[in-house]
Enzyme design. Structure first.
Site, PDB file in Angstrom:
ATOM      1  N   SER A 125      65.091  45.565  25.613  1.00 30.17           N
ATOM      2  CA  SER A 125      63.743  45.258  26.072  1.00 30.17           C
ATOM      3  C   SER A 125      63.157  44.106  25.250  1.00 30.17           C
ATOM      4  O   SER A 125      63.750  43.045  25.166  1.00 30.17           O
ATOM      5  CB  SER A 125      62.876  46.521  25.991  1.00 30.17           C
TER       6      SER A 125
ATOM      7  N   ASP B 245      64.200  47.244  32.583  1.00 36.37           N
ATOM      8  CA  ASP B 245      64.094  47.422  31.135  1.00 36.37           C
ATOM      9  C   ASP B 245      65.313  48.111  30.511  1.00 36.37           C
ATOM     10  O   ASP B 245      65.607  49.267  30.802  1.00 36.37           O
ATOM     11  CB  ASP B 245      62.843  48.249  30.862  1.00 36.37           C
TER      12      ASP B 245
END
Length: 703
Positions: free
Chosen positions: A74, A322
């Site tokens: 991320s 993500d």
């Protein structure tokens, strides 16, 4: 030629012993600014050490430290990717306009990294340029692909690739630097394990990309049995630096930036990304597991129609969100890359360790522990909690993290936010309740204000300096890594620690603080948003919310009657939704002392306790609160809650003034809210009366 010392430390003829490091960066959303600050100061410290060695400075360690690998999920992946590019060039450090005497005057070293994390990603741009709440991504009738305007992140990625300066490799970075970025593959990769009597079929969505970045450094790294035989894409820094304009950006670097943004594509909030790869990448992929994969490794079971074989490749693309959704702490990829003989662990002892993983974890605040009876036995509350439980479970890695916490481990280290104000002479240091300014709203809060992100960047630099000085250490009597006799003492660098068995040990920093890295990084001032900026933020959120909702109704529904009904619901519910969002934001800002205009009344009460009560009164789920309900929410004693409420009731004219409902019967608990949230006249009139059932009435936590 390479040779090994008698103790096993890898050396190069004519060179010093080497301590190898790898950095793992956890997912953090906007708190990636903290990780970026940590990396910024680490580069500054290593640069200062290299400069001191070149100038022949005395009392320096008789070994070298080398950076071999990075991994990120991320925001950590974005930080690692941009950090690598930033480390390939040289920018003049930015300085503070008026530094305090004797303190660090450098504000940041890696300008490209600072701009990417502090200047650019914001909800409300101060100069009117595109921001995360702009509507440019919806122009021309385009469909909604994310709640926020993710074009801003695309622009950040493009700016990061504008490496038009001169490539200036660093001596302490590997000439072939391994970089792993985590991805959540929504298409999935099928696998099967064959048993006697059948096969077990499964699907993995935990994906990653592995880049081998060539030319950022000049150190020829030691072999990595894990990473060198893993599927990896080689990418040359020389093809990026010197390129001018978007049309000349090398396609492999565009794919590199896309992978980093894909790892940071928080579901729904930010737009997903498409990753284009090939089946051969999975045939060669290795897993950081304790089983030996030298002769046997899992192979995907692709559809038969693809005719995939050792000699036949097939294009494979997937939608990614993500990477931290599944693997938020990619510690194991760096650990295995550093291993001499995987899966055998590296030496951990402080007297023998010659390589270490540094994990940067920006969220020190753990998930809240639910009280008795939580969650409620309702369909929606259980559904929400199931998602949270699954996400927390995939982050639970006791086998990896317990070794970090072990007292004698000096091959695994972690750095996380700590905000400890400088103590006054004779005073006691006390860590603040909240460390990072980006921690509100589950990590999205840093996008609220540039000052929040700048605070976290500077805190990362300050924490990194203290970490290098006090925690990233080896035994003073290490078998192969030494300081000159008396040098550590002369530099006041010896750290004496009493271990749990009562023994005293002396340690020395692995990376010495010298040159411009030695003066103390100043304690960053806690950032607050002013009330006017907050009002503008809410107004911009409302505009984005309405635009997104209307576009969704327009593009996702085909029935004219359905469109009419949904637009009507938006019309009548708009104010309620916006007020809910406003109170949610305000609740966290007040609790964390991140908004101006909310001074507390003078009282002998802990400010963080008072703010916790105020936050409970701002909770949009309730209109009126009881003492018991507030105590349940804040985990404070009921008598303390009562004292705080009494104090706040006397704060006449202040935002924090509490209002006591006048209609409560003596046999019922008192009801409280803030003066600014008093129920309307109609709700007050109908409270407790049967006609109230026909109207909206205040939500009360009576039980």
């Amino acid at each position: 030629m390479r040779r090994r010392s008698t103790e096993g430390t890898v050396m190069t003829d004519g060179s010093k012993p080497t301590f190898e490091i790898g950095i793992a960066m956890s997912g953090a959303i906007s708190a990636g600014a903290y990780s970026a600050g940590v990396f910024d100061f680490l580069i500054q410290a290593l640069d200062a050490w290299e400069k001191a060695k070149a100038e022949g400075a005395p009392d320096l360690p008789e070994y070298d430290v080398r950076l071999k690998a990075l991994s990120g999920a991320s925001a950590g992946a974005i930080t690692a990717a941009i950090g690598v590019i930033a480390a390939g060039g040289r920018e003049a450090p930015a300085t503070f306009p008026s530094p305090a005497p004797g303190s660090q005057n450098i504000r940041f070293t890696l300008g490209r990294l600072y701009r990417s994390w502090v200047t650019s990603p914001t909800l409300v741009s101060p100069d009117g340029s595109p921001d995360l709440l702009s509507l440019e991504d919806l122009a021309g009738g385009r469909p909604v692909i994310s709640v926020l305007n993710a074009n801003v992140l695309t622009a950040i990625g493009a700016e990061a690739l504008e490496a038009t300066g001169t490539l200036s490799p660093r001596a302490y970075v590997a000439s072939s630097l391994h970089l792993y970025m985590m991805l959540s593959n929504l298409r999935g990769v099928p696998y099967a394990i064959h048993f006697n009597g059948g096969q077990y079929n499964m699907m993995t969505h935990a994906d990653r990309v592995h880049y081998v970045v060539e030319g950022i450094g000049t150190w020829k790294p030691t072999p990595s049995p894990f990473a060198d035989t893993d599927s990896g894409t080689s990418i040359a820094a020389t093809s990026l630096f010197g390129a001018a304009g978007a049309s000349t950006r090398p396609p492999e670097w565009l794919a590199f930036a896309n992978a980093a943004l894909a790892s940071g594509a928080f579901p729904i909030g930010l737009s997903p990304r498409v990753i284009a790869t090939a089946t051969s990448q999975y045939a060669k992929a290795k897993f950081p597991i304790s089983e030996d994969q030298s002769e046997l490794r899992p192979i995907p079971t692709w559809p038969d129609a693809w005719h995939v074989s050792a000699s036949q490749d097939y294009p494979f693309s997937f939608v990614s969100v993500d990477g931290g959704l599944i693997n938020n702490d990619p510690f194991e990829f760096v650990r295995f890359t550093l291993m001499k003989d995987p899966p055998r662990p590296n030496e951990r002892n402080a007297e023998k360790a010659d390589r270490a993983v540094i994990m940067i974890a920006p969220f020190p605040e753990g998930p809240p522990f639910l009280g008795d009876g939580e969650p409620p036995l309702g369909v929606l509350s259980i559904a929400r909690r199931v998602v949270t439980a699954l996400r927390q479970q995939v982050r639970f890695k006791p086998d990896q993290l317990l070794a970090v916490a072990a007292e004698g481990t000096h091959s695994r280290f972690m750095i996380s936010p700590h905000r400890v104000p400088p103590s006054t002479p004779g005073g006691e240091e006390r860590e603040e309740t909240f460390s990072i300014a980006s921690g509100l709203l589950g990590g999205f809060g840093g996008f609220v204000l540039e000052a929040f992100r700048d605070h976290d960047y500077q805190l990362g630099r300050r924490n990194c300096q203290y970490f290098l000085m006090r925690h990233l250490t080896i035994d003073k009597n290490h078998q192969t890594l030494h300081w000159p006799e008396g040098a550590a003492e002369r530099r006041n660098a010896v750290i004496s620690k009493t271990l749990s068995d009562g023994s005293m040990h002396d340690y020395v920093p692995i990376i010495p603080l010298v040159g411009d890295a030695l003066p103390e990084v100043p304690y960053p001032r806690w950032a607050r948003i002013d009330e006017n900026a907050f009002a503008l933020l809410v107004k911009r959120i409302e505009a984005r919310l309405v635009a997104v909702a209307r576009r969704l109704v327009s593009t996702e529904t085909t029935s004219a009657r359905m469109k009419l009904g949904l637009n009507f619901l938006l019309l009548v519910g708009r104010n309620r939704i916006v007020d809910y969002i406003r109170l949610t934001l305000l609740q966290e800002l007040v609790m964390r002392d991140q908004i101006e205009g909310w001074p507390l009344p003078a009282a002998d009460l802990r400010p963080d306790f008072v703010r916790a009560v105020l936050a409970a009164l701002l909770d949009p789920a309730f209109d009126l609160r009881t003492e018991a309900g507030i105590a349940r929410t804040t985990k404070l004693d009921t008598s303390l809650v009562r004292e705080i409420l009494s104090t706040l009731a006397g704060a006449a004219g202040a935002n924090c003034q509490v209002w006591l409902a006048p209609w409560t019967r003596t046999d019922e608990p008192s009801l409280y809210t803030l003066v600014s949230r008093r129920p309307s006249f109609l709700a007050t009139l109908l409270q407790g009366r049967s006609p109230a059932r026909l109207f909206a009435k205040p939500v009360v936590d009576r039980k």
